[in-house]
Design a protein around this motif. Sequence first.
Motif, mmCIF file in Angstrom:
data_model
loop_
_atom_site.group_PDB
_atom_site.id
_atom_site.type_symbol
_atom_site.label_atom_id
_atom_site.label_comp_id
_atom_site.label_asym_id
_atom_site.label_seq_id
_atom_site.Cartn_x
_atom_site.Cartn_y
_atom_site.Cartn_z
ATOM 1 N N ASN A 4 0.815 -1.160 0.002
ATOM 2 C CA ASN A 4 0.046 -0.059 -0.001
ATOM 3 C C ASN A 4 0.908 1.208 -0.195
ATOM 4 O OD1 ASN A 4 0.632 0.708 2.592
ATOM 5 N ND2 ASN A 4 -0.674 -0.944 3.300
ATOM 6 N N ILE A 5 0.142 2.322 0.015
ATOM 7 C CA ILE A 5 0.963 3.560 -0.141
ATOM 8 C C ILE A 5 2.029 3.881 1.172
ATOM 9 C CG2 ILE A 5 0.760 6.127 0.203
ATOM 10 C CD1 ILE A 5 -1.765 5.811 -1.543
ATOM 11 N N CYS A 6 1.584 3.401 2.091
ATOM 12 C CA CYS A 6 2.477 3.722 3.328
ATOM 13 C C CYS A 6 3.656 2.761 3.233
ATOM 14 C CB CYS A 6 1.703 2.763 4.781
ATOM 15 S SG CYS A 6 0.389 3.990 5.058
ATOM 16 N N ASP A 7 3.463 1.410 2.559
ATOM 17 C CA ASP A 7 4.779 0.833 2.344
ATOM 18 C C ASP A 7 5.929 1.536 1.517
ATOM 19 O OD1 ASP A 7 3.787 -1.399 3.836
ATOM 20 O OD2 ASP A 7 2.616 -2.173 2.036
ATOM 21 N N ASN A 9 5.733 4.559 0.940
ATOM 22 C CA ASN A 9 6.366 5.979 1.590
ATOM 23 C C ASN A 9 7.492 5.476 2.258
ATOM 24 O OD1 ASN A 9 4.679 8.077 0.741
ATOM 25 N ND2 ASN A 9 3.106 7.568 2.223
ATOM 26 N N LEU A 10 7.498 4.387 3.024
ATOM 27 C CA LEU A 10 8.661 4.048 3.777
ATOM 28 C C LEU A 10 9.756 3.541 3.075
ATOM 29 C CD1 LEU A 10 6.981 1.602 6.353
ATOM 30 C CD2 LEU A 10 7.765 3.656 7.184
ATOM 31 N N ASN A 37 7.712 7.426 -6.456
ATOM 32 C CA ASN A 37 6.550 8.478 -6.170
ATOM 33 C C ASN A 37 5.710 8.276 -7.436
ATOM 34 O OD1 ASN A 37 7.155 10.583 -4.323
ATOM 35 N ND2 ASN A 37 8.913 11.183 -5.341
ATOM 36 N N ILE A 40 3.218 5.775 -5.830
ATOM 37 C CA ILE A 40 2.431 6.182 -4.938
ATOM 38 C C ILE A 40 1.221 7.009 -5.810
ATOM 39 C CG2 ILE A 40 2.188 8.041 -3.243
ATOM 40 C CD1 ILE A 40 5.193 7.117 -2.378
ATOM 41 N N GLU A 44 -2.913 6.130 -5.599
ATOM 42 C CA GLU A 44 -3.720 7.200 -5.108
ATOM 43 C C GLU A 44 -4.761 7.369 -6.081
ATOM 44 O OE1 GLU A 44 -0.907 10.421 -2.566
ATOM 45 O OE2 GLU A 44 -0.846 10.232 -4.624
ATOM 46 N N GLU A 47 -7.037 4.655 -5.877
ATOM 47 C CA GLU A 47 -8.056 4.635 -4.798
ATOM 48 C C GLU A 47 -9.003 5.618 -4.997
ATOM 49 O OE1 GLU A 47 -5.269 4.959 -1.340
ATOM 50 O OE2 GLU A 47 -5.014 2.854 -1.483
#
Length: 63
Positions: A4-7, A9-10, A37, A40, A44, A47
């Motif tokens: 997911n996006i959190c992954d 971002n990390l 990016n 991501i 986005e 979603e």
Amino acid sequence: MELNICDFNLLLIKTYQRYKEGYISEQTAYKEAYMLNSIIKSIEVTELEARLERIEGVLQNDK
């Protein structure tokens, strides 16, 4: 396994840390950041599109 996006971002943060610590070059960091990016942004958009479709479905059912 679904990422997911959190992954991502990390991973972006880790890329930055690796660059700041001198493990990767600026060019490599830039390429990784660009790719992450892009992923991501793609997530986005996907979603948001799904959310919009759900909203439109609710609005259609209310008519």
